[in-house]
Scaffold this active site. Structure first.
Site, mmCIF file in Angstrom:
data_model
loop_
_atom_site.group_PDB
_atom_site.id
_atom_site.type_symbol
_atom_site.label_atom_id
_atom_site.label_comp_id
_atom_site.label_asym_id
_atom_site.label_seq_id
_atom_site.Cartn_x
_atom_site.Cartn_y
_atom_site.Cartn_z
ATOM 1 N N ASP A 203 0.844 -1.192 0.000
ATOM 2 C CA ASP A 203 0.000 0.000 0.000
ATOM 3 C C ASP A 203 0.882 1.245 0.000
ATOM 4 O O ASP A 203 1.884 1.314 0.722
ATOM 5 C CB ASP A 203 -0.904 0.000 1.229
ATOM 6 C CG ASP A 203 -1.931 1.102 1.187
ATOM 7 O OD1 ASP A 203 -3.002 0.871 0.573
ATOM 8 O OD2 ASP A 203 -1.679 2.176 1.747
ATOM 9 N N ILE A 204 0.533 2.234 -0.849
ATOM 10 C CA ILE A 204 1.292 3.485 -0.893
ATOM 11 C C ILE A 204 0.950 4.305 0.354
ATOM 12 O O ILE A 204 -0.225 4.567 0.642
ATOM 13 C CB ILE A 204 0.952 4.285 -2.161
ATOM 14 C CG1 ILE A 204 1.311 3.466 -3.422
ATOM 15 C CG2 ILE A 204 1.700 5.617 -2.183
ATOM 16 C CD1 ILE A 204 0.911 4.115 -4.719
ATOM 17 N N GLU A 246 -4.777 2.487 -4.285
ATOM 18 C CA GLU A 246 -3.327 2.563 -4.163
ATOM 19 C C GLU A 246 -2.734 1.254 -3.625
ATOM 20 O O GLU A 246 -1.586 1.213 -3.188
ATOM 21 C CB GLU A 246 -2.931 3.724 -3.234
ATOM 22 C CG GLU A 246 -3.249 3.519 -1.759
ATOM 23 C CD GLU A 246 -4.669 3.949 -1.386
ATOM 24 O OE1 GLU A 246 -4.900 4.206 -0.213
ATOM 25 O OE2 GLU A 246 -5.530 4.030 -2.290
#
Length: 334
Positions: A203-204, A246
């Site tokens: 996950d960003i 994301e």
């Protein structure tokens, strides 16, 4: 004249060396529509056209005088109605009572010519049929070739469509549906062989802040660049996919927990070290490795990888957490 010769199934004409008809049978008279006095003591050439007279002089007389006979001479004679009747003439020279005679047998070839014409016509029709068949075969081959070409095009189109259906439009990575299919295959293989595999959920970090600060266009660039880094640093055979928003996932075949941690940390550092245009971008990673205790269910594996990802977020982000480490520390986050 002998009765049998008089009514023989062919014409008979006996002429002198000068060409005067000395005798003729009834069969010839009937075929030509003449009476005996119309022919006998008349010159045989009176029954011929000019062209036939020339041929008679240039072929019949020389050969019968040289060889004593002529065979299968095609000649046309005029009947009582002035019609040209074709005959095959066989002639032989003989001497009787001190005189030279030319005896001729004439077989009418009207039927034969009709048959020959029919045969020629049949041959032409056969040739035409064969030509049409060859044309049809050539056209059929062309059609088959066209069908094969269209089938090839269709297969290529289907391949492209399949690829598009399995590809995330923004990042070019595989999409969630493709990933889930591969995860099911990997679980099935694991249940049969016991060979371990690992799953990453990535996950960003603070992606909402990236969008809010720099705009969604830059957010899309970040998603694309992160996808590129993941794809570049993935090993051959690893599956990299965009899971949604994301969030990304990776599926690593034949990978134990220790190997998965090293690989995940290498990817985390590659994202962190990337030359970002704006504020630095980092990712958090959660890992789950298939074990004997794992239920035969992809949902369980995803849930546990997600719990490990949550722990990475809770513990400061930009880090890697394996689900097994959470178990050692106590109950994992739900």
């Amino acid at each position: 004249m002998d009765v049998r010769l008089n009514y023989a199934p062919c014409g008979y004409v006996s002429i002198t060396h000068e060409g005067i008809v000395a005798d003729v049978n009834q069969t010839f008279l009937d075929m030509m529509g003449y009476r005996q006095e119309d022919v006998v003591q008349k010159h045989f050439e009176t029954l011929m056209s000019t062209a036939n007279k020339l041929m008679f002089h240039s072929y019949f007389y020389p050969y019968i005088n040289l060889d004593g006979h002529v065979e299968e001479l095609l000649i046309r004679l005029k009947n009582s109605r002035g019609e040209s009747v074709p005959f095959i003439l066989n002639g032989r020279k003989s001497e009787r009572e001190g005189r030279e005679w030319l005896d001729c047998v004439l077989v009418q070839v009207g039927k034969r010519i009709d048959y020959e014409m029919e045969l020629r016509l049949a041959n032409k029709q056969i040739e035409k049929a064969y030509w049409e068949k060859d044309q049809a075969l050539a056209e059929l081959q062309h059609i088959y070739a066209e069908i094969e070409r269209k089938q090839t095009e269709l297969m290529e189109i289907n391949t492209v469509l399949l690829e598009l259906s399995n590809t995330d439009k923004l990042t070019g990575l595989k999409n969630r549906r493709f990933f889930q299919e591969k995860l099911e295959e990997e679980l099935k293989l694991y249940s049969q062989t016991g060979i371990p595999f690992s799953l990453f959920m990535l996950d960003i970090d603070h992606f909402k802040r990236v969008n809010d600060t720099w705009g969604h266009a830059y957010g899309d660039e970040v998603l694309f660049d992160v996808a590129s880094v993941l794809q570049t640093h993935a090993r051959e055979g690893d599956i990299v996919a965009r899971y949604g928003g994301e969030e990304f996932v990776m599926l690593l075949s034949r990978t134990k927990a220790s190997e998965a941690k090293v690989c995940a940390d290498r990817i985390r550092r590659a994202v962190s070290d990337f030359s970002w245009k704006e504020d630095g971008v980092t990712i958090s990673i959660g890992i789950m490795t298939a074990t004997d205790a794992l239920e035969d269910n992809e949902a369980t594996l995803l849930e546990q990888a997600d719990q490990a990802l949550y722990a990475s977020k809770e513990n400061g982000r930009n880090r890697v957490t394996h689900y097994e480490d959470l178990k050692l520390q106590g109950s994992p986050h739900s």
